[in-house]
Design a protein around this motif. Structure first.
Motif, short mmCIF file in Angstrom:
data_model
loop_
_atom_site.label_atom_id
_atom_site.label_comp_id
_atom_site.label_asym_id
_atom_site.label_seq_id
_atom_site.Cartn_x
_atom_site.Cartn_y
_atom_site.Cartn_z
N THR A 83 9.79 8.43 53.77
CA THR A 83 8.37 8.07 53.68
C THR A 83 7.77 8.20 55.08
OG1 THR A 83 8.72 5.71 54.10
CG2 THR A 83 8.77 6.42 51.80
N LEU A 84 6.47 8.45 55.14
CA LEU A 84 5.79 8.71 56.40
C LEU A 84 4.53 7.86 56.50
CD1 LEU A 84 5.01 10.46 58.92
CD2 LEU A 84 3.97 12.07 57.31
N GLY A 117 4.15 7.25 51.55
CA GLY A 117 3.77 6.90 52.90
C GLY A 117 2.46 6.16 52.94
#
Ligand code: ADP
Ligand code: MG
Length: 306
Positions: A83-84, A117
């Motif tokens: 995830t970002l 994210g």
């Protein structure tokens, strides 16, 4: 670009191959395989702290993911999902396209899906969480080193720190800006290594974490450390022992694993150097020069040391 959602769709929403559900819902849905433990790690990169203002976006996309992949490698885990969380001063298309290119080129090489994210406006900062799988009970931890084990290092040390000290040296700058995470090595060390860590804050400090966790000491021969070529002995010592950001793997292994590790090095086309041994006693690192005299090491990087 009109909205946060368009930005996400355009730059970060890619089909997830490993996930039951990826970007676009309130949460991603992941299915680890039977018999696997999840390995989870998070790393932040802040402008002005971890990279200079104006750093090339493609290299940043690579590095932000690479440093996370390196943590999973050091656990012997196979990376699967990320995830970002990103905070950006503006929705700059050139910047986003470059960043996404660097990120997805590396993610694609290792079969990692970006599954979610968060995107907000603010000072440039990047936070990636990576998730991977490792067969239950087989992760490479920091606490498994035992007296008599050999100490090994992958690749070369000091290149990234030289890149910081002398940005003009292109090969060193590349080590700093586009590190190669040792993903395959980490997984192949399962069953071979007794402990492992990746070198993010400097060899001496990072080996120190293994020693503390394992409750053992170490002797390392400076001459044996694999070094990025540096033509100044003092600077070399500083970069090799205390320079961070190399993302090589330091690991320990029983002596009867030597030939298996040498074979692995040939198979991977990656130097694996035996540099010392784990000792009974306090968590202290004794560094020896070529005359077997003790060598002082400067401390590694610490965000809060004053
Ligand atoms: P929520 O309001 O539920 O937090 P968001 O509007 O923040 O959802 O995000 C919408 C979807 O896009 C979510 O699935 C989220 O995981 C994903 N997402 C947001 N930002 C990013 C990003 N930078 N990279 C990948 N996925 C993102
Ligand atoms: Mg959100």
């Amino acid at each position: 670009m009109n909205s946060e959602f368009e930005l996400i769709r355009e730059y970060f929403d890619r089909p997830a191959r490993n996930a039951a559900l990826g970007v676009g819902d309130d949460a991603a849905l992941l299915r680890p395989a039977a018999g696997m433990e999840l390995a989870v790690s998070t790393d932040m990169l802040i402008e002005g702290r971890h990279f200079r203002a104006g750093a090339a976006p493609r290299a940043l996309g690579h590095k932000a993911l690479a440093v996370n992949l390196s943590d999973l490698a050091a656990m012997g885990a196979a990376p699967r999902w990320a995830t970002l969380a990103i905070s950006l001063p503006a929705a700059d298309r050139n910047w986003l396209a470059g960043f996404a290119e660097g990120f997805f080129a590396l993610a694609g090489r290792f079969g990692v899906d970006l599954v979610g994210g968060d995107t907000t406006r603010g000072p440039l900062s990047l936070c990636i969480t990576i998730l991977g799988e490792v067969p239950t009970g087989q992760a490479l931890r920091r606490d498994g080193a035992r007296a008599g084990d050999d100490i090994w290092v992958s690749g070369e040390l000091g290149g990234a720190a030289l890149g910081l000290a002398r940005p003009g040296v292109a090969a060193a700058a590349k080590r700093l800006d586009e590190p190669e995470p040792r993903v395959e090595l980490g997984q192949r060390l399962r069953g071979l290594a007794s402990a492992a860590i990746d070198v993010s804050d400097g060899f001496a400090q990072d080996l120190g974490h293994i020693l503390e966790r394992s409750g053992a000491g170490a002797v390392v021969q400076y001459e044996r450390l694999p070094k990025f070529r540096i033509d100044d002995a003092e600077l070399e010592k500083q970069c090799v022992l205390s320079g961070g950001d190399d993302y090589e793997i330091v690991f320990t292994a029983a002596q009867d694993r030597r030939s298996a590790i040498e074979t692995l090095a040939k198979e991977l086309g990656l130097a694996l150097s035996r540099v010392g041994s784990i000792q009974e006693g306090d968590a202290r690192l004794l560094l020896l020069d070529k005359n077997e005299k003790p060598l002082a090491a400067a401390p590694g990087f610490d965000h809060f040391r004053t």
